[in-house]
Structures are given as structure tokens and as C-alpha cells.
Design a protein around this motif. Structure first.
Motif, short mmCIF file in Angstrom:
data_model
loop_
_atom_site.label_atom_id
_atom_site.label_comp_id
_atom_site.label_asym_id
_atom_site.label_seq_id
_atom_site.Cartn_x
_atom_site.Cartn_y
_atom_site.Cartn_z
N GLU A 1 0.72 -1.16 0.34
CA GLU A 1 0.13 -0.17 0.44
C GLU A 1 0.71 1.20 -0.20
O GLU A 1 0.79 2.66 -0.93
CB GLU A 1 -1.03 -0.18 1.16
CG GLU A 1 -1.93 0.92 1.38
CD GLU A 1 -2.75 0.84 2.46
OE1 GLU A 1 -4.05 1.59 2.40
OE2 GLU A 1 -3.35 -0.13 3.04
N VAL B 1 2.58 1.84 -3.23
CA VAL B 1 1.97 2.33 -3.91
C VAL B 1 1.70 3.61 -4.53
O VAL B 1 1.86 4.16 -5.48
CB VAL B 1 0.51 1.81 -4.28
CG1 VAL B 1 -0.51 2.25 -5.64
CG2 VAL B 1 0.08 0.22 -4.85
N LYS B 2 1.43 3.93 -2.86
CA LYS B 2 1.72 5.40 -3.48
C LYS B 2 2.28 6.32 -3.55
O LYS B 2 3.08 7.70 -3.72
CB LYS B 2 0.95 6.00 -2.08
CG LYS B 2 -0.37 6.08 -0.84
CD LYS B 2 -0.39 5.74 1.01
CE LYS B 2 -1.80 5.74 0.88
NZ LYS B 2 -1.98 5.63 2.22
N LYS C 1 2.98 6.48 -7.13
CA LYS C 1 1.78 7.20 -7.34
C LYS C 1 2.19 8.67 -7.49
O LYS C 1 2.46 9.97 -8.16
CB LYS C 1 0.30 7.90 -6.87
CG LYS C 1 -0.46 6.58 -7.43
CD LYS C 1 -2.01 6.83 -6.64
CE LYS C 1 -2.75 7.56 -6.98
NZ LYS C 1 -4.14 6.70 -6.86
N LEU D 1 7.84 0.31 -9.63
CA LEU D 1 6.60 -0.12 -10.27
C LEU D 1 6.72 -1.85 -10.83
O LEU D 1 5.76 -2.55 -10.21
CB LEU D 1 6.38 -0.10 -11.64
CG LEU D 1 5.50 -0.22 -12.27
CD1 LEU D 1 3.50 -0.40 -11.64
CD2 LEU D 1 4.96 0.31 -13.70
N ILE E 1 7.12 -3.78 -7.27
CA ILE E 1 5.43 -3.73 -6.95
C ILE E 1 4.51 -4.91 -7.85
O ILE E 1 4.21 -6.08 -6.87
CB ILE E 1 4.26 -2.28 -7.24
CG1 ILE E 1 4.73 -1.36 -6.59
CG2 ILE E 1 3.20 -2.83 -6.72
CD1 ILE E 1 4.48 0.40 -6.51
N VAL F 1 -3.77 -2.93 -6.04
CA VAL F 1 -2.22 -2.57 -6.65
C VAL F 1 -3.50 -1.96 -8.22
O VAL F 1 -2.91 -1.37 -9.10
CB VAL F 1 -0.95 -3.26 -7.03
CG1 VAL F 1 -0.45 -3.49 -6.58
CG2 VAL F 1 -1.57 -4.52 -7.61
N LEU G 1 -3.43 1.61 -9.93
CA LEU G 1 -2.01 2.02 -10.99
C LEU G 1 -3.13 1.08 -12.11
O LEU G 1 -1.78 2.23 -13.45
CB LEU G 1 -0.99 1.20 -10.51
CG LEU G 1 -0.21 1.74 -9.39
CD1 LEU G 1 0.75 0.49 -9.12
CD2 LEU G 1 0.18 2.75 -8.76
#
Length: 157
Positions: free
Chosen positions: A62, A65-66, A69, A78, A81, A101, A104
Motif C-alpha cells: 500500500e 503504491v502511494k 503515484k 513498479l 510492486i 495495486v 495503478l
């Protein structure tokens, strides 16, 4: 006018530096999460300590992912992830990592809405990351993410 320009420049450099640190921290955390995933037993054989590790992995995903972004040009982040999400899907029958995810890869998200160049770039990044996985794992992750996106937009019916 010069003061405003200098202040804006300094602020943007500080913001960029903070995003870079966050992405680097996320890469380190994702490598730890990858190790935790390999230590987890198969679904249904979890013990209490395994549940704690699973929760740690989800927290790391989590936060990563932030971080992505905030720093969307970071292909290495990426890739990691996607790698951790795919590995975790094998250990978790609910495939919660795909749900984490999917923001994204859901191109109807506000930051991508009506920005075809940004969408195309994200799709290319996504495909590049998937190519680094074994074909069966990539297909399973892609299908899982597509299912979550579909259920988000159309419901589970």
C-alpha cells in the motif's frame, strides 16, 4: 518576483527529493516484503505470526503504491510492486494484493482521466513490468487486476 521564483524552485526541489526518498524506501521495503512472501506457507496453513507477516506485506504494498503515484516515472519501483503482488497472490486466495495495486492500472482514476499520453505511458510501464514475470504469473496477475477493476465499476454480480 525573483524571491517568489527562488522560493518556488526551492520548494519544488525539496518536494522532488522527498518523493525520491520515498521511492527508495519503498524499494527497500519491497525487497523485505519479497522475503516475507517466500517465508509464508500456503494458504490455509497460516499461523498467527504468518498473519502478521501477511499484514506487513500488504502495508508495504500500500505504501509503495502511494510512493509510485508520487513518482510515476520510476519503472524499477513498479517492477517490484508487480513482482510482490504476483507472489502474494499465490499465497493469498483472496488476492488482496491485486486490489491494492489496481489503482495503478485503473485508467479511469482522476489523475489519468482524459490524459491519453499518461495512460499510454502507464500501459507501457505495466506491460514492461509484467514481462519480467513468468508468463503464467503475469497472466494470473493481469486477470486478477482486471477482475477487481471490473467489479469496482460494474459490481460483483
Amino acid at each position: 518576483m525573483k524571491k517568489i521564483f527562488l522560493i518556488a524552485l526551492i520548494f519544488s526541489l525539496i518536494s522532488f527529493k522527498a518523493a525520491a526518498v520515498s521511492a527508495d524506501d519503498s524499494l527497500i521495503a519491497l525487497s523485505k516484503a519479497e522475503q516475507l512472501v517466500t517465508s509464508l506457507p500456503e494458504e490455509g496453513r497460516y499461523q498467527e505470526s504468518d498473519s502478521k507477516n501477511r499484514d506487513k506485506i500488504f502495508d508495504i504494498l500500500e505504501k509503495s503504491v502511494k510512493a509510485f503515484k508520487d513518482s510515476p516515472e520510476d519503472q524499477l519501483l513498479l517492477d517490484q510492486i508487480v513482482k510482490v503482488a504476483s507472489a502474494m497472490n499465490k499465497k493469498d486466495s483472496e488476492q488482496y494484493s491485486s486490489e491494492l495495486v489496481l489503482v495503478l492500472f485503473d485508467y479511469s482514476e482522476p489523475e489519468l482521466k482524459n490524459q491519453s499520453a499518461a495512460i499510454k505511458k502507464r500501459q507501457e510501464q505495466y506491460e514492461t513490468a509484467l514481462k519480467k514475470l513468468p508468463p503464467a504469473d503475469a497472466a494470473a496477475l493481469k486477470k486478477s487486476i482486471q477482475n477487481f477493476i471490473r467489479s469496482k465499476h460494474q459490481g460483483n454480480g
